[in-house]
Scaffold this motif. Sequence first.
Motif, PDB file in Angstrom:
ATOM      1  N   TYR A   2     -21.086 -51.447  34.386  1.00 56.09           N
ATOM      2  CA  TYR A   2     -21.546 -50.452  33.077  1.00 56.09           C
ATOM      3  C   TYR A   2     -22.480 -49.288  33.707  1.00 56.09           C
ATOM      4  N   ASN A   3     -23.248 -49.784  34.550  1.00 55.49           N
ATOM      5  CA  ASN A   3     -24.354 -48.628  34.754  1.00 55.49           C
ATOM      6  C   ASN A   3     -23.594 -47.562  35.669  1.00 55.49           C
ATOM      7  N   TYR A   4     -22.456 -47.989  36.314  1.00 54.67           N
ATOM      8  CA  TYR A   4     -21.729 -46.713  37.008  1.00 54.67           C
ATOM      9  C   TYR A   4     -21.174 -45.932  36.073  1.00 54.67           C
ATOM     10  N   ILE A  36     -25.428 -44.829  43.413  1.00 50.13           N
ATOM     11  CA  ILE A  36     -24.260 -44.096  44.017  1.00 50.13           C
ATOM     12  C   ILE A  36     -23.869 -42.871  43.053  1.00 50.13           C
ATOM     13  N   ASN A  37     -23.975 -43.171  41.781  1.00 50.68           N
ATOM     14  CA  ASN A  37     -23.724 -42.061  40.804  1.00 50.68           C
ATOM     15  C   ASN A  37     -24.430 -40.656  41.129  1.00 50.68           C
ATOM     16  N   VAL A  38     -25.870 -41.086  41.425  1.00 50.92           N
ATOM     17  CA  VAL A  38     -26.734 -40.028  41.694  1.00 50.92           C
ATOM     18  C   VAL A  38     -26.366 -39.135  43.089  1.00 50.92           C
ATOM     19  N   PHE A  39     -26.023 -39.890  44.200  1.00 53.43           N
ATOM     20  CA  PHE A  39     -25.849 -39.406  45.305  1.00 53.43           C
ATOM     21  C   PHE A  39     -24.507 -38.617  45.495  1.00 53.43           C
ATOM     22  N   SER A  40     -23.365 -39.219  44.949  1.00 52.71           N
ATOM     23  CA  SER A  40     -22.100 -38.810  44.659  1.00 52.71           C
ATOM     24  C   SER A  40     -22.196 -37.492  43.933  1.00 52.71           C
ATOM     25  N   ARG A  41     -22.734 -37.507  42.881  1.00 56.33           N
ATOM     26  CA  ARG A  41     -22.834 -36.317  41.922  1.00 56.33           C
ATOM     27  C   ARG A  41     -23.647 -35.294  42.854  1.00 56.33           C
ATOM     28  N   GLN A  42     -24.730 -35.467  43.461  1.00 53.81           N
ATOM     29  CA  GLN A  42     -25.277 -34.542  44.195  1.00 53.81           C
ATOM     30  C   GLN A  42     -24.591 -33.872  45.163  1.00 53.81           C
ATOM     31  N   HIS A  43     -23.533 -34.420  45.549  1.00 52.33           N
ATOM     32  CA  HIS A  43     -22.913 -33.822  46.735  1.00 52.33           C
ATOM     33  C   HIS A  43     -21.377 -33.428  46.469  1.00 52.33           C
ATOM     34  N   GLY A  44     -21.217 -33.428  44.961  1.00 57.97           N
ATOM     35  CA  GLY A  44     -19.761 -33.037  44.399  1.00 57.97           C
ATOM     36  C   GLY A  44     -18.598 -33.968  45.059  1.00 57.97           C
ATOM     37  N   GLU A  51     -23.074 -50.045  47.908  1.00 54.42           N
ATOM     38  CA  GLU A  51     -22.739 -49.108  47.049  1.00 54.42           C
ATOM     39  C   GLU A  51     -21.962 -48.005  47.670  1.00 54.42           C
ATOM     40  N   ALA A  52     -22.049 -47.831  48.987  1.00 52.97           N
ATOM     41  CA  ALA A  52     -21.800 -46.562  49.673  1.00 52.97           C
ATOM     42  C   ALA A  52     -23.012 -45.465  49.679  1.00 52.97           C
ATOM     43  N   THR A  53     -24.205 -45.961  49.425  1.00 51.07           N
ATOM     44  CA  THR A  53     -25.478 -45.292  49.321  1.00 51.07           C
ATOM     45  C   THR A  53     -25.562 -44.469  50.530  1.00 51.07           C
ATOM     46  N   GLY A  54     -25.692 -45.467  51.745  1.00 44.89           N
ATOM     47  CA  GLY A  54     -26.078 -44.699  52.917  1.00 44.89           C
ATOM     48  C   GLY A  54     -25.109 -43.807  53.534  1.00 44.89           C
ATOM     49  N   ALA A  55     -23.647 -43.991  52.981  1.00 46.49           N
ATOM     50  CA  ALA A  55     -22.976 -43.064  53.495  1.00 46.49           C
ATOM     51  C   ALA A  55     -22.982 -41.798  52.741  1.00 46.49           C
ATOM     52  N   MET A  56     -23.343 -41.722  51.504  1.00 43.11           N
ATOM     53  CA  MET A  56     -23.389 -40.572  50.656  1.00 43.11           C
ATOM     54  C   MET A  56     -24.702 -39.869  51.061  1.00 43.11           C
ATOM     55  N   VAL A  57     -25.905 -40.650  51.379  1.00 48.36           N
ATOM     56  CA  VAL A  57     -26.810 -39.759  52.017  1.00 48.36           C
ATOM     57  C   VAL A  57     -26.715 -39.178  53.287  1.00 48.36           C
ATOM     58  N   CYS A  58     -25.823 -39.749  53.852  1.00 45.36           N
ATOM     59  CA  CYS A  58     -25.239 -39.035  55.299  1.00 45.36           C
ATOM     60  C   CYS A  58     -24.519 -37.853  55.256  1.00 45.36           C
ATOM     61  N   TYR A  59     -23.925 -37.923  54.000  1.00 45.77           N
ATOM     62  CA  TYR A  59     -22.846 -36.866  53.879  1.00 45.77           C
ATOM     63  C   TYR A  59     -23.277 -35.407  54.115  1.00 45.77           C
ATOM     64  N   ILE A  66     -13.047 -30.538  54.923  1.00 44.18           N
ATOM     65  CA  ILE A  66     -12.933 -31.821  54.085  1.00 44.18           C
ATOM     66  C   ILE A  66     -12.625 -31.368  52.751  1.00 44.18           C
ATOM     67  N   GLN A  67     -11.498 -32.139  52.453  1.00 41.35           N
ATOM     68  CA  GLN A  67     -10.689 -31.781  51.062  1.00 41.35           C
ATOM     69  C   GLN A  67     -10.876 -32.879  50.105  1.00 41.35           C
ATOM     70  N   ASN A  68     -11.281 -32.663  48.890  1.00 42.00           N
ATOM     71  CA  ASN A  68     -11.403 -33.531  48.101  1.00 42.00           C
ATOM     72  C   ASN A  68     -11.974 -34.947  48.343  1.00 42.00           C
ATOM     73  N   PRO A  69     -13.340 -34.835  48.901  1.00 45.17           N
ATOM     74  CA  PRO A  69     -13.854 -36.206  49.443  1.00 45.17           C
ATOM     75  C   PRO A  69     -14.136 -37.106  48.091  1.00 45.17           C
ATOM     76  N   THR A  70     -13.918 -38.388  48.584  1.00 43.90           N
ATOM     77  CA  THR A  70     -14.013 -39.415  47.451  1.00 43.90           C
ATOM     78  C   THR A  70     -14.599 -40.485  47.947  1.00 43.90           C
ATOM     79  N   VAL A  71     -15.379 -41.320  47.185  1.00 44.18           N
ATOM     80  CA  VAL A  71     -16.147 -42.370  47.656  1.00 44.18           C
ATOM     81  C   VAL A  71     -15.464 -43.497  46.402  1.00 44.18           C
ATOM     82  N   VAL A  72     -15.191 -44.678  46.867  1.00 45.09           N
ATOM     83  CA  VAL A  72     -14.515 -45.669  46.236  1.00 45.09           C
ATOM     84  C   VAL A  72     -15.336 -46.982  46.331  1.00 45.09           C
TER      85      VAL A  72
END
Length: 350
Positions: free
Chosen positions: A84-86, A93-101, A312-320, A52-58
Amino acid sequence: MIQFNITPLSTEKDQDLWNKINSKTKPIGSLGVLEEIAFKIGKIQQNLSPQIQNPTVVVFAGDHGIADDGVSFYPKSVSYQMLYNYMQGGAAINVFSRQHGIDFKVVDAGIDHDFAPNLNIINKKIAYGTKNYRFESAMTKEQYLKCISSGAEVVEEIHKNGCNFIAFGEKGIGNTSSASLILSLLGNIPLEECVGRGTGLDTNGVKSKFELLNEGLSKYKGSKNPMDVLSYFGGFEVVMTVGAILKAAELKMCMLIDGFIITSALLAASKINSKVLEYCLFGHKSNEKAHVKMLKQLGGKPILDIGMCLGEATGAMVCYPIIKSAVSFINDMASFENAGVSESKESHTI
């Protein structure tokens, strides 16, 4: 119509991948779904040591005209406020994407608000929200095509920066309504079975939502062609995700699919080119009631079912992390031969 050259996955390395998975120091099949995930990513990448290289969530964001009619528990203004919250890093989604880099990007597909140019928001604004499909088509065919190309452009740019693994999310008050109509028309399912609570409607709210959507559906004179359905009932963020999915499949990227709205975009993309499904992992089953019907239509097997329905892709990020575990074991776990452990040929147990 924009064309995407999506090729079916090769079966050339299938047996070698399973041989590698089955040779690990474990009973065959004992890592369950992790084995299926490792195989799928290896098959997409045609690599016995997938990475997995440079994983990204959009997250694609857009406003909906139907939101003015009260189909959501929240007002339309929440859409731009959440962006603005993002930007402040405060959303789930910020919390989970940040958690997993994981690199996090936001695209303004059509929010009814002007953002300062210095904000880290990708500006692909088609218009200040869609029209209200209770009375007219949500967007023109030209806007639909622009959405498809814009979504593709976003993914192409991300891919150029070395990303081979991508997840999509969305933000747009009222977009479960679009997803419900997309499922009803493209999945041939009665609308009543497709309409759920969205952001938290009670029983009366769901009834009112159905009646409003059914009014729009009763006036629809188009076909069940994806372009007609998406132009009339889609959101800019939904259609942009369709273009993003098609481009990601063309680029042979592995896609991690989120919940109800993103799966509706995948359903539409699969009607344009069914081969997109070969490049997808399904992160979770949303608590939005009709998501299970979408998954059944697509043959999608969700990795998680933990009652989420935020979007927001939160389910995907928790699954990551589960995805990462699958890639880690196929690459780093010892084989019976390397570890000097005897392999039982009969019972497949150690």
